[in-house]
Design a protein around this motif. Structure first.
Motif, PDB file in Angstrom:
ATOM      1  N   LEU A 174     -52.176   3.834  -0.937  1.00  0.00           N
ATOM      2  CA  LEU A 174     -50.952   4.282  -0.289  1.00  0.00           C
ATOM      3  C   LEU A 174     -50.955   4.005   1.213  1.00  0.00           C
ATOM      4  N   GLY A 175     -52.112   4.182   1.861  1.00  0.00           N
ATOM      5  CA  GLY A 175     -52.184   3.940   3.307  1.00  0.00           C
ATOM      6  C   GLY A 175     -51.770   2.539   3.697  1.00  0.00           C
ATOM      7  N   PRO A 176     -52.395   1.504   3.121  1.00  0.00           N
ATOM      8  CA  PRO A 176     -51.984   0.128   3.430  1.00  0.00           C
ATOM      9  C   PRO A 176     -50.526  -0.154   3.066  1.00  0.00           C
ATOM     10  N   LEU A 177     -50.017   0.514   2.011  1.00  0.00           N
ATOM     11  CA  LEU A 177     -48.622   0.297   1.615  1.00  0.00           C
ATOM     12  C   LEU A 177     -47.681   0.774   2.714  1.00  0.00           C
ATOM     13  N   VAL A 178     -47.962   1.933   3.298  1.00  0.00           N
ATOM     14  CA  VAL A 178     -47.129   2.440   4.397  1.00  0.00           C
ATOM     15  C   VAL A 178     -47.135   1.447   5.551  1.00  0.00           C
ATOM     16  N   GLU A 179     -48.304   0.863   5.842  1.00  0.00           N
ATOM     17  CA  GLU A 179     -48.379  -0.140   6.914  1.00  0.00           C
ATOM     18  C   GLU A 179     -47.538  -1.366   6.590  1.00  0.00           C
ATOM     19  N   LYS A 180     -47.497  -1.757   5.320  1.00  0.00           N
ATOM     20  CA  LYS A 180     -46.704  -2.931   4.929  1.00  0.00           C
ATOM     21  C   LYS A 180     -45.219  -2.716   5.190  1.00  0.00           C
ATOM     22  N   PHE A 181     -44.751  -1.471   5.064  1.00  0.00           N
ATOM     23  CA  PHE A 181     -43.334  -1.202   5.299  1.00  0.00           C
ATOM     24  C   PHE A 181     -42.944  -1.416   6.757  1.00  0.00           C
ATOM     25  N   THR A 182     -43.933  -1.451   7.640  1.00  0.00           N
ATOM     26  CA  THR A 182     -43.639  -1.687   9.058  1.00  0.00           C
ATOM     27  C   THR A 182     -43.961  -3.112   9.484  1.00  0.00           C
ATOM     28  N   SER A 183     -44.307  -3.979   8.527  1.00  0.00           N
ATOM     29  CA  SER A 183     -44.687  -5.351   8.876  1.00  0.00           C
ATOM     30  C   SER A 183     -43.483  -6.143   9.358  1.00  0.00           C
ATOM     31  N   SER A 184     -43.761  -7.193  10.115  1.00  0.00           N
ATOM     32  CA  SER A 184     -42.687  -8.025  10.658  1.00  0.00           C
ATOM     33  C   SER A 184     -41.902  -8.721   9.548  1.00  0.00           C
ATOM     34  N   ALA A 185     -42.592  -9.062   8.451  1.00  0.00           N
ATOM     35  CA  ALA A 185     -41.911  -9.751   7.352  1.00  0.00           C
ATOM     36  C   ALA A 185     -40.854  -8.852   6.725  1.00  0.00           C
ATOM     37  N   VAL A 186     -41.184  -7.582   6.518  1.00  0.00           N
ATOM     38  CA  VAL A 186     -40.217  -6.654   5.915  1.00  0.00           C
ATOM     39  C   VAL A 186     -39.079  -6.377   6.893  1.00  0.00           C
ATOM     40  N   GLU A 187     -39.391  -6.241   8.177  1.00  0.00           N
ATOM     41  CA  GLU A 187     -38.342  -6.033   9.174  1.00  0.00           C
ATOM     42  C   GLU A 187     -37.394  -7.232   9.232  1.00  0.00           C
ATOM     43  N   ASP A 229     -31.877   1.152   5.190  1.00  0.00           N
ATOM     44  CA  ASP A 229     -31.846   2.566   4.811  1.00  0.00           C
ATOM     45  C   ASP A 229     -32.870   2.859   3.715  1.00  0.00           C
ATOM     46  N   ASP A 230     -32.926   1.986   2.691  1.00  0.00           N
ATOM     47  CA  ASP A 230     -33.890   2.184   1.609  1.00  0.00           C
ATOM     48  C   ASP A 230     -35.315   2.097   2.141  1.00  0.00           C
ATOM     49  N   ARG A 231     -35.552   1.154   3.034  1.00  0.00           N
ATOM     50  CA  ARG A 231     -36.893   0.989   3.593  1.00  0.00           C
ATOM     51  C   ARG A 231     -37.327   2.223   4.371  1.00  0.00           C
ATOM     52  N   GLU A 232     -36.441   2.758   5.213  1.00  0.00           N
ATOM     53  CA  GLU A 232     -36.791   3.926   6.016  1.00  0.00           C
ATOM     54  C   GLU A 232     -37.022   5.149   5.143  1.00  0.00           C
ATOM     55  N   LYS A 233     -36.199   5.295   4.096  1.00  0.00           N
ATOM     56  CA  LYS A 233     -36.353   6.428   3.186  1.00  0.00           C
ATOM     57  C   LYS A 233     -37.686   6.334   2.442  1.00  0.00           C
ATOM     58  N   LEU A 234     -38.020   5.140   1.964  1.00  0.00           N
ATOM     59  CA  LEU A 234     -39.296   4.930   1.266  1.00  0.00           C
ATOM     60  C   LEU A 234     -40.464   5.249   2.186  1.00  0.00           C
ATOM     61  N   LYS A 235     -40.391   4.759   3.399  1.00  0.00           N
ATOM     62  CA  LYS A 235     -41.497   4.941   4.335  1.00  0.00           C
ATOM     63  C   LYS A 235     -41.711   6.419   4.659  1.00  0.00           C
ATOM     64  N   SER A 236     -40.640   7.141   4.910  1.00  0.00           N
ATOM     65  CA  SER A 236     -40.778   8.557   5.280  1.00  0.00           C
ATOM     66  C   SER A 236     -41.294   9.385   4.100  1.00  0.00           C
ATOM     67  N   THR A 237     -40.818   9.088   2.885  1.00  0.00           N
ATOM     68  CA  THR A 237     -41.288   9.834   1.713  1.00  0.00           C
ATOM     69  C   THR A 237     -42.767   9.571   1.460  1.00  0.00           C
ATOM     70  N   LYS A 250     -45.004   8.712   3.637  1.00  0.00           N
ATOM     71  CA  LYS A 250     -45.802   9.355   4.686  1.00  0.00           C
ATOM     72  C   LYS A 250     -45.985  10.841   4.389  1.00  0.00           C
ATOM     73  N   PHE A 251     -44.934  11.477   3.850  1.00  0.00           N
ATOM     74  CA  PHE A 251     -45.082  12.885   3.512  1.00  0.00           C
ATOM     75  C   PHE A 251     -46.057  13.065   2.354  1.00  0.00           C
ATOM     76  N   ILE A 252     -45.902  12.255   1.298  1.00  0.00           N
ATOM     77  CA  ILE A 252     -46.813  12.351   0.151  1.00  0.00           C
ATOM     78  C   ILE A 252     -48.251  12.109   0.600  1.00  0.00           C
ATOM     79  N   GLN A 253     -48.418  11.241   1.580  1.00  0.00           N
ATOM     80  CA  GLN A 253     -49.761  10.917   2.085  1.00  0.00           C
ATOM     81  C   GLN A 253     -50.461  12.165   2.612  1.00  0.00           C
ATOM     82  N   THR A 254     -49.692  13.130   3.150  1.00  0.00           N
ATOM     83  CA  THR A 254     -50.299  14.326   3.732  1.00  0.00           C
ATOM     84  C   THR A 254     -50.856  15.284   2.681  1.00  0.00           C
ATOM     85  N   VAL A 255     -50.388  15.162   1.423  1.00  0.00           N
ATOM     86  CA  VAL A 255     -50.859  16.093   0.385  1.00  0.00           C
ATOM     87  C   VAL A 255     -51.753  15.405  -0.638  1.00  0.00           C
ATOM     88  N   LEU A 256     -52.066  14.128  -0.422  1.00  0.00           N
ATOM     89  CA  LEU A 256     -52.853  13.384  -1.402  1.00  0.00           C
ATOM     90  C   LEU A 256     -54.247  13.954  -1.592  1.00  0.00           C
TER      91      LEU A 256
END
Length: 852
Positions: A9-22, A32-40, A42-48
């Motif tokens: 999950l950690g590397p996946l969150v980083e991929k959402f901020t990559s230049s290619a995805v942007e 909008d979908d990208r930002e929603k995915l990224k924020s969700t 990140k929250f799940i990451q805190t309880v993993l």
């Protein structure tokens, strides 16, 4: 069975901020979908961490983690699609990308529109899936204040206890040696068999190795010793091949056999030999010889197979012996001719001694009486099992924190009923999640597999297991750190260090642990066809030559199309094997690793170019393949290309320069030289191996363009006469190995040229008869060199005067240099030098300068 998601999950969150995805979000409208995915995420990451700990007792949490893991893999595939498109566009914009496709502008526009629509749809689908997963999370009341329980090294790890320092087995060792050296001519059997029986990890193999390597045993059997790693299923043909190979290699070393027999021993794996031919050759080979055979870790054996093998060895001299190690008394009863040696658990005293050796630096246990008290309780739970004691000792060597020791002592795993030793499971659970992922993937390899460090690291990199943590450190160096940490935790055992690589293996109990923890994602197909979960993403196959095509079609169709790793060693050219390869390429479009080592097919399908996610392609050891398809140069994501040992390969593809992501390249070809503006364009290259190129006369003049190159290995190139001058300007180069190049003369530095910019950490020259002295351009590395090795250079007359200025030098090895008459003054006084080995240098010896 537990699920590890945090490492994905950690590397996946980083991929959402990559230049290619942007970049893609601008043209696809997915912001909008990208930002929603990224924020969700990140929250799940805190309880993993809480979820991964609760899953041991709560099956519902484990199933939720499994859904989340599957989602992460699928999301990564989608994002990799974005990155692949971005990489293609960047490559097309560069001047040297020559793959031209004429497409009408209207057709191209429609294709882009469809692609953008598809990507937008996939992002929306991912967001909706994650929303459902997040809703399920709410029912588990997961806490964000729980942290991953790990034990991480906080101080330098130590060199582990050598095998010769094994605790509590000296009496057994001496008894076995006495048995081996005792001849009983009255015995009816030609060969006596001693079974050594005990539970896994008790030390059967370690004890046997002690005996096997003892000088008294080697002398008694005149080095006629064979060590056989027994497969799970006994195959007499394979065993005969292994015995012949082992004895023949020893004979070649000691010149015991005729030239005819030498030619026979060189037959590649005896693949074309019938069982009768093998049996006859084995009888001739063992006739009137006193031999020792070790059959290590026998699991299954039919009596008729054993009797057949025993009869084949019947021509041996009196006094020949067999040692069999096994966990099963039934094996001992069937094979043994003398009473079994049953290894008991270590005593409490020996157990504590062994544990302390691994958990403390020598003598430091006296400074930690509180930890010693906890250690006694841990030792009592290990039940005298040496592997358990060593494993936990290595784990706890990393920390003096009392709570870490208490976590091991009080771990819930001690209470669980399992075939896996609790101590090993505890060591696994207390690893960081990224190491768990790397370790679990090892289960796709066969038992007793000998790993090479760079192979394993490239496998991890290609599958995205290496986490950079944003520090921009090279993944190869991070991978080396991962490997060293797994070694320090006793998950891998080092077999040999052969510059610049390390070979290692897994103890059979560790291998069983890898299979246990990796079974949801990784599978090693021990039999030709078996049921397998659709969740498997990494898989290796056995020999497929006799599997019908229809059976293969049905089986491959059941696998998840998102398989990432496929390994199939020894793939041939039968109809079913050709079908298998073509089907894998057409079906598994998200494949990252395709390893086809030691295969014998002559054509790689041109459809290989469609695997745009492929990072790793290995054809090592395929002597039949003559050409690679042009489409292989369309693999823009490919990071590893291994064609070592492909001695039939006529040349590399003309457009290899297009493979701009290559980091590791191992070449064997029949070409005389490499063209300029080819390999020199591979500016991402980190490792370059050029070996067994029989006709190669020159490299490429633009070698200095390889600005990222760190390891350069050149070997087995008898016609190579010189190296390009640019080699001395490889600023990133750390290690240089040149070996077995009979015509090679190393370039000197011209007086009117700029000084070398090399900053090597190590170099090694072997079997270079044309060198008389070391080239001057090495002097630029005087302050950085840590390792120097020179071997079998018969005309080397002198070492450079600047050698004593190597202020970082730790190891200097010189062997088989008969014309070398002296060392420069001050070499022995280098303050950092910890290892000086000089041998078989006659003129140095006569001057009293030879060391052991």
């Amino acid at each position: 069975m537990t699920e590890v998601v945090s490492s994905i999950l950690g590397p996946l969150v980083e991929k959402f901020t990559s230049s290619a995805v942007e970049e893609i979000q601008l043209v696809c409208g997915v912001k909008d979908d990208r930002e929603k995915l990224k924020s969700t995420l990140k929250f799940i990451q805190t309880v993993l961490a809480d979820a991964e700990q609760k899953q041991i007792k709560d099956e519902a949490v484990r199933l939720w983690l499994l859904k989340l893991k599957t989602f992460c893999y699928d999301a990564e595939d989608v994002l990799d699609e974005f990155e692949a498109r971005a990489l293609w566009r960047r490559a097309r914009s560069t001047g040297h990308f020559t793959l031209k496709r004429k497409v009408r502008s209207m057709s191209s526009w429609i294709t882009k529109f469809i692609l953008h629509f598809k990507m937008a749809h996939e992002m929306k689908e991912l967001r909706e899936r994650l929303d459902w997963i997040d809703k399920e999370r709410a029912q588990f009341n997961l806490s964000n204040t729980v942290y991953e329980k790990t034990i991480v090294p906080r101080r330098k790890t130590h060199s582990f206890v050598p095998t010769s320092n094994v605790i509590g087995r000296n009496e057994e060792k001496e008894n076995i040696i006495e048995f081996l050296r005792t001849s009983d001519d009255a015995r009816d059997e030609n060969i006596a068999v001693l079974p050594i029986i005990g539970m896994g990890g008790i030390g059967k193999t370690t004890l046997t190795k002690l005996v096997y390597d003892d000088e008294r045993v080697e002398e008694h059997f005149e080095n006629n010793q064979v060590w056989l790693f027994m497969p799970l299923e006994f195959e007499i043909k394979k065993i005969i091949k292994d015995i012949i190979k082992s004895l023949s290699e020893r004979d070649l070393m000691t010149s015991f056999i005729s030239s005819e027999a030498k030619s026979l021993s060189g037959e590649a794996n005896f693949d074309n030999w019938s069982i009768d031919m093998l049996q006859n050759h084995l009888r001739n080979l063992v006739e009137n010889r006193r031999c020792l055979f070790v059959m290590d870790d026998v699991w299954e054996m039919r009596k008729e197979d054993w009797l057949e093998l025993r009869d084949l060895l019947g021509g041996l001299s009196k006094g020949s012996k067999v040692i069999v190690t096994s966990r099963h008394q039934a094996i001992a009863d069937m094979m043994g001719t003398v009473p079994s040696l049953k290894l008991a658990n270590l005593s409490k005293e020996n157990s504590m001694t062994l544990f302390v050796k691994y958990s403390f630096h020598q003598g430091q246990e006296k400074n930690h009486p509180d930890l010693m008290e906890i250690g006694k309780e841990i030792v009592s739970k290990c039940g005298g099992n040496p592997k358990a004691l060593k494993n936990l000792g290595c784990l706890l060597y990393s920390t003096n924190n009392r709570s870490d020791w208490e976590d091991v002592r009080d771990n819930e795993m001690w209470q669980l009923e399992s075939d896996i030793l609790p101590s090993l499971r505890i060591s696994y659970d207390l690893m960081p999640s990224h190491l768990k992922q790397c370790f679990a993937c090892c289960s796709i390899f066969p038992k007793n597999y000998k790993f090479l460090s760079f192979d394993m690291i490239q496998l991890w990199i290609s599958n995205g297991f290496i986490q950079s943590s944003g520090n921009n450190q090279d993944p190869e160096k991070i991978g080396r750190q991962y490997l060293e940490e797994l070694i320090s935790r006793s998950f891998f055992d080092v077999v040999e260090e052969t510059y610049p690589a390390l070979s290692f293996e897994m103890h059979d109990l560790i291998y069983e642990l890898a299979i246990s923890v990796g079974q949801t994602e990784s599978s090693n197909m021990k039999v030709r066809i078996q049921d397998i979960s659709r969740r498997v993403r990494h898989i290796s196959f056995p020999n497929l030559s006799d599997v019908p095509k229809d059976e293969l079609r049905g089986y491959l169709g059941k696998l998840n199309s998102r398989v990432r790793t496929i390994m199939c060693e020894g793939l041939g050219s039968s109809d079913s094997e050709v079908f298998f390869l073509e089907k894998c390429i057409s079906r598994f479009k998200h494949m990252r690793v395709l390893s086809l080592k030691d295969s014998g097919f002559d054509l790689l399908p041109s459809s290989i170019g469609g695997l745009k996610h492929l990072r790793h392609l290995s054809l090592r050891g395929n002597g039949k393949i003559k050409k690679l398809p042009k489409s292989v140069c369309e693999l823009l994501n490919l990071q590893t290309l291994d064609v070592a040992g492909c001695d039939g390969l006529e040349e590399l593809p003309a457009n290899i320069k297009n493979m701009i992501s290559l980091r590791f390249l191992w070449i064997t070809t029949k070409q005389q030289r490499f063209p300029d503006s080819g390999l020199g364009c591979l500016t991402s290259l980190q490792w370059l191996f050029i070996t067994e190129c029989e006709y190669l006369e020159a490299l490429f003049d633009d070698i200095q363009s390889l600005t990222s190159l760190r390891k350069l290995v050149i070997g087995g190139c008898p016609e190579l006469a010189s190296l390009p001058q640019g080699i001395k300007n490889l600023k990133a180069l750390e290690d240089l190995l040149i070996a077995d190049c009979q015509s090679l003369r190393l370039p000197e530095e011209e007086s009117n040229e700029p000084r070398s910019t090399l900053r090597l950490k190590g170099f090694r020259f072997e079997e270079l008869p044309e060198i008389v002295s070391l080239p001057g351009w090495l002097e630029g590395s005087a302050s950085t060199l840590q390792r120097i090795g020179i071997e079998d250079c018969p005309n080397l007359r002198e070492l450079p005067e600047w050698l004593p200025n190597c202020s970082s030098l730790r190891t200097l090895e010189i062997e088989d240099c008969p014309e070398l008459s002296s060392l420069p003054d001050g070499v022995r006084l280098i303050p950092t030098l910890t290892e000086l080995r000089i041998s078989y240098c006659e003129k140095l010896s006569s001057c009293g300068e030879e060391d052991d």
